[in-house]
Design a protein around this motif. Structure first.
Motif, mmCIF file in Angstrom:
data_model
loop_
_atom_site.group_PDB
_atom_site.id
_atom_site.type_symbol
_atom_site.label_atom_id
_atom_site.label_comp_id
_atom_site.label_asym_id
_atom_site.label_seq_id
_atom_site.Cartn_x
_atom_site.Cartn_y
_atom_site.Cartn_z
ATOM 1 N N ARG A 47 16.054 -37.803 -23.805
ATOM 2 C CA ARG A 47 16.233 -36.556 -23.054
ATOM 3 C C ARG A 47 14.983 -35.663 -23.172
ATOM 4 N N VAL A 48 14.330 -35.689 -24.335
ATOM 5 C CA VAL A 48 13.072 -34.943 -24.497
ATOM 6 C C VAL A 48 12.042 -35.513 -23.525
ATOM 7 N N ILE A 53 10.067 -24.681 -25.381
ATOM 8 C CA ILE A 53 8.881 -25.123 -24.645
ATOM 9 C C ILE A 53 9.280 -25.783 -23.325
ATOM 10 N N LEU A 54 10.340 -26.596 -23.364
ATOM 11 C CA LEU A 54 10.776 -27.317 -22.163
ATOM 12 C C LEU A 54 11.749 -26.495 -21.316
ATOM 13 N N ASP A 55 12.049 -25.285 -21.753
ATOM 14 C CA ASP A 55 12.881 -24.341 -21.003
ATOM 15 C C ASP A 55 14.269 -24.897 -20.681
ATOM 16 N N VAL A 56 14.959 -25.386 -21.724
ATOM 17 C CA VAL A 56 16.333 -25.872 -21.583
ATOM 18 C C VAL A 56 17.152 -25.395 -22.780
ATOM 19 N N SER A 98 21.812 -27.846 -25.858
ATOM 20 C CA SER A 98 22.863 -28.779 -25.436
ATOM 21 C C SER A 98 22.352 -29.788 -24.410
ATOM 22 N N TYR A 99 21.278 -29.466 -23.696
ATOM 23 C CA TYR A 99 20.698 -30.388 -22.711
ATOM 24 C C TYR A 99 20.388 -31.735 -23.346
ATOM 25 N N PHE A 100 19.905 -31.733 -24.581
ATOM 26 C CA PHE A 100 19.498 -32.969 -25.238
ATOM 27 C C PHE A 100 20.685 -33.857 -25.589
#
Length: 154
Positions: A25-26, A72-75, A78-80
């Motif tokens: 996901r990263v 940094i990835l602007d999420v 929980s996105y991961f």
């Protein structure tokens, strides 16, 4: 006895499916943003090789590092963990160490989590539809709800 303990610990700590999923996901988010491993590494003050290890799931990402990556990835963090399969959930270190008896609870929790997540996404839409429905109903009832000018007050 020592071999079985060593084997069990290897399954629990090395290349765990959850770590691999988080790493994927990263990588997905990083590539969607057009960011290189070098750029992400520079933002985190680590080498691109370390970013590669995170993305492969070879090294675990600490909570504070995952927070930094999410910023940094602007999420959201929980996105991961989104789109995790049931097999991946079952292979968490806690599940592996406890054995197969918790599969039913894992499935029930995952189902409940997905239902709550779905409701949170649908709640604004449902609220809007209910408001529209109520407005239509009130307009339909409006002739009967208006006070009559012919009525006498008691």
């Amino acid at each position: 006895m020592a071999d079985s303990t060593l084997d069990k610990n290897f399954r629990v700590t090395n290349n765990n499916a959850v770590d691999v999923h988080v790493g994927k996901r990263v990588r997905l988010r990083r590539t969607l943003l057009g960011m290189s491993q070098e750029q992400l590494g520079a933002s985190l003050n680590i080498t691109f090789q370390q970013v590669q290890k995170y993305e492969r799931g070879a090294n675990r990402i600490s909570a504070s590092r995952l927070w930094d990556i999410s910023q940094i990835l602007d999420v959201q963090i929980s996105y991961f963990f989104d789109d995790m399969t049931d097999d991946t959930m079952r292979s968490s270190p806690r599940r592996v160490s406890r054995g197969e008896k918790s599969i039913l609870m894992t499935t029930m929790r995952a189902t409940r989590w997905r239902a709550v997540k779905h409701l949170n996404l649908c709640a604004p839409i449902i609220r809007l539809k209910v408001q529209r429905c109520a407005n239509v109903y009130l307009r339909w009832l409006s002739p009967w709800l208006r006070p009559s000018t012919n009525s006498t007050e008691l």
